[in-house]
Design an enzyme around this catalytic site. Sequence first.
Site, short mmCIF file in Angstrom:
data_model
loop_
_atom_site.label_atom_id
_atom_site.label_comp_id
_atom_site.label_asym_id
_atom_site.label_seq_id
_atom_site.Cartn_x
_atom_site.Cartn_y
_atom_site.Cartn_z
N GLU A 72 102.47 54.34 89.87
CA GLU A 72 103.59 55.00 89.43
C GLU A 72 103.58 54.75 87.77
O GLU A 72 102.68 53.81 87.40
CB GLU A 72 104.64 53.66 90.25
CG GLU A 72 105.71 54.01 89.09
CD GLU A 72 107.28 53.27 89.27
OE1 GLU A 72 106.86 52.01 90.41
OE2 GLU A 72 108.22 54.06 89.02
N ARG A 86 95.23 41.10 95.80
CA ARG A 86 95.31 41.51 94.37
C ARG A 86 94.29 40.16 93.88
O ARG A 86 94.10 39.64 94.20
CB ARG A 86 96.91 40.99 93.95
CG ARG A 86 98.14 41.93 94.19
CD ARG A 86 99.43 41.64 94.02
NE ARG A 86 99.53 42.66 92.45
CZ ARG A 86 99.91 43.96 92.45
NH1 ARG A 86 100.39 43.80 93.40
NH2 ARG A 86 100.73 44.09 91.13
N LYS A 142 102.90 46.06 84.94
CA LYS A 142 103.43 46.13 83.94
C LYS A 142 104.27 45.99 82.85
O LYS A 142 104.57 46.39 81.84
CB LYS A 142 103.56 47.91 84.54
CG LYS A 142 102.32 48.58 84.82
CD LYS A 142 102.25 50.16 85.75
CE LYS A 142 102.79 49.57 86.67
NZ LYS A 142 102.35 51.05 87.66
P1 ATP Z 1 102.28 46.37 88.73
O1 ATP Z 1 103.15 44.89 89.42
O2 ATP Z 1 101.91 45.34 87.59
O3 ATP Z 1 103.31 47.38 87.56
P2 ATP Z 1 102.56 47.91 90.57
O4 ATP Z 1 101.62 47.53 91.90
O5 ATP Z 1 103.35 48.00 90.75
O6 ATP Z 1 101.73 47.18 89.71
P3 ATP Z 1 101.33 50.61 91.09
O7 ATP Z 1 101.53 51.64 89.82
O8 ATP Z 1 102.82 50.20 92.30
O9 ATP Z 1 101.52 49.35 89.99
O10 ATP Z 1 99.84 50.88 91.76
C1 ATP Z 1 98.94 51.59 91.94
C2 ATP Z 1 97.87 50.46 93.04
O11 ATP Z 1 97.08 49.60 92.50
C3 ATP Z 1 98.73 49.91 94.42
O12 ATP Z 1 98.18 50.82 95.29
C4 ATP Z 1 99.07 48.78 94.06
O13 ATP Z 1 98.37 48.20 95.25
C5 ATP Z 1 97.17 48.68 92.88
N1 ATP Z 1 97.47 47.21 92.50
C6 ATP Z 1 98.27 47.61 91.25
N2 ATP Z 1 97.91 46.18 91.23
C7 ATP Z 1 97.28 45.53 91.16
C8 ATP Z 1 96.12 44.63 91.08
N3 ATP Z 1 96.28 43.62 90.38
N4 ATP Z 1 94.76 44.16 92.15
C9 ATP Z 1 94.97 44.85 93.31
N5 ATP Z 1 95.23 45.97 93.24
C10 ATP Z 1 96.46 45.95 92.26
MG MG Z 2 105.16 48.28 91.21
#
Ligand code: ATP
Ligand code: MG
Length: 552
Positions: A31, A256, A266
Site C-alpha cells: 500500500e 512476518r 509504516k
Molecule cells: P505495515 O504494517 O508495516 O504498514 P503492511 O503489511 O500494512 O505493513 P503492505 O504495504 O500492506 O504493508 O505490505 C505489502 C506486503 O508486504 C504485504 O504482502 C505484507 O504482508 C508484506 N509485509 C509487510 N510487513 C512485513 C514483514 N514485517 N515481514 C514480511 N512481510 C511483510
Molecule cells: Mg497495511
Amino acid sequence: MEENSNFIRSIIKEDLESGKRDTVITRFPPEPNGYLHIGHAKSIVINFGIADEFNGQTNLRFDDTNPLKEDREYVDSIKNDVAWLGYEWENLRFASDYFEEMYDRAVLLIKKGKAYVDDLSPDEIREYRGTLTEPGKDSPYRSRTVEENLDLFDRMRKGEFENGKKVLRAKIDMASGNINMRDPVIYRVSHATHHNTGDTWCIYPMYAFAHPLEDAIEGVTHSLCTTEFEEQRPLYNWVVEECEMESKPQQIEFGRLNIENTVMSKRKLKQLVDEGYVDGWDDPRMPTISGLRRKGYTPESIREFVQATGVSKGSGAVDEAMLEHFVREDLKLKAPRTMGILNPLKVVITNYPEGQVEMLDAEINPENPEMGTRQIPFSREIYVEQDDFMENPPKKYFRLFPGNEVRLKHAYFIKCEDVIKDENGNVIELHCTYDVETKSGSGFTGRKVKGTLHWVEASQAIPAEFRLYEPLIRDEDLKAADESEDKTFIDFVNEDSLTIQEGFIEPTMKDAKPQDKFQFFRHGYFNVDPKHTTEDKIVFNRIVSLKSSFKL
Ligand code: ATP
Ligand code: MG
C-alpha cells in the site's frame, strides 16, 4: 532460501508437478502509504525469488484503495527501493486501475443476492457483528431487494451519500465462526481525492474485497502474504468464487519478519518522521530500505539476510546483529581499507625532519590484494585518537602513555615522550619520537610492541564528520514497560541514538562520493552520507563496527 526449509516452494513444486498450475505468477502488493521497511524486503525476496526460481513472473502492484493515506511520493520511493534491491517486475499495476471492474463485480454480487447496502453506522455494524463466542445479528437492512440495492449502490457511486452513511456488505453468514465472514463491508463512501483516479470515485472497495479481485484479474497463481491474513482466507476464496473470477489464485501465508530494537509498521515509522524524531524516512536509524541504504547497507547484504531468516509460518524477532553480520560479510572484500580519526589528538614527532613529507605504501584491502595499494603521507605532525592515549593507564593498556612505544599502522614505531596540556590541565598535544629503523615493510625485528594505532598526517588531513548510531528504540525497556502506564513506543525513543564526531580522514579519500563505502581501521564500515555531504564537508555514517558476537 535454504533448499527444503521453504514450505512455499514445496507447495508450488507440487502444484506444477500435479498439473494444478502450469505457471507461477506472484505479486508484491504494497500500500503506498509509507516507505518500505526491511519487513517488506522479506515479502519482496520471497515473491520475486519464488517466481524467478520457477521461471514465472512477479508484478509490482500498488494496493491503493485508501485515498486518504496514499501518496505519489510513496509510490516513487517504493518503485525505487524494489529496483535497488535488484528486482525487475513484469508489470507495474495499481489496484485503482481495476476500480471499474471491481464495481462491476460488486454489482454482480448484488444481482446474485450476495451483497446489500447497509445504513447502520460503523459503531452499529461493530455491535451487530457479535464476538468470538456470540453470533452476530442481522442488520435490519439485510433483506433489501436486489432492485433497491442496485439503486442505492448506484447512488452511492454518484455521491449522494456522505462518508459513513452507507456501505455495501457481502451477504454471507452472521453466525459464522469466522468473524471475517459475518457480512464484511466491501465498499465504503469516501469523498476523497485519489492520487491516481482523482475525483472519479467517491466509493472505494475494502482491502478484503479488492485484494482477491486484483490477484485474480492479474492471473496471480500464488498470493503470498503474512500470517495475519490467515483468518481472511475463507473470505478471499469466497470473493473469487462468488464474483465468478476465471482465474483462481491461492493464498499462502508466511510469518512476518521482525527485528529487535526497532518498530516496523509504516504507521509508527510515519509518526517518527512526522514528529521529527528522525530526519526523514531515510534516516539511517530507520529500518526502512531507504534508511538502510543511506546508512550504507548493500542490496546483496539485505537479500542474503532475508534469505537466511528462512520462510516459515512463525514470526519471532531476529537480532539486529544478524543483519549487521551480512553487511560485514558483503563489504569485507569490497570496501577499501582506510584510516580516519574520529576524535583527534595532535602528535608532534620531534625527531622527524621539519618540512619533510614522505609517502608510505599501504594495501587497499589485505583480504583482497587485487585492489592494489595506496600512498599515504607521513610527516612530523599527525593525529591519533584521543582514546589511544592515557596519562595513567591501567594494566594491559598497550596504547600511548608516557614512556610507551606503539606501532603506527603502515608507518613507524613512536614513543610517547611528553604530554602538553592547556591551562585547565586538558591534554592538547603529545610529543613523541620515532625510530627510522622500524618502518613498516622494512622487515625490522629488533623489538616488538603490543599496540598498533591508526593515524592521519596533519597537513593533508581532510576534515570529516562521523555519525555513529545506536538503536532508535530502547526495546528492552519497551518490552519491560507496564502496559497500564499508558506509554507508547514514542516514550522509548533512544535520545542517544545519534552521536556526531568531527575528525579527519586520509587525503586518499578526497574523491569519495556519496554512498561510497570504506572500512576505517579499527572503527568499522562507513558510508558517505548522500544527504549531508557537501562540497565543503564529507559526512560518514557508520554502518557497523568491526566486531560481532553474532554466529550464524
Ligand atoms: P505495515 O504494517 O508495516 O504498514 P503492511 O503489511 O500494512 O505493513 P503492505 O504495504 O500492506 O504493508 O505490505 C505489502 C506486503 O508486504 C504485504 O504482502 C505484507 O504482508 C508484506 N509485509 C509487510 N510487513 C512485513 C514483514 N514485517 N515481514 C514480511 N512481510 C511483510
Ligand atoms: Mg497495511
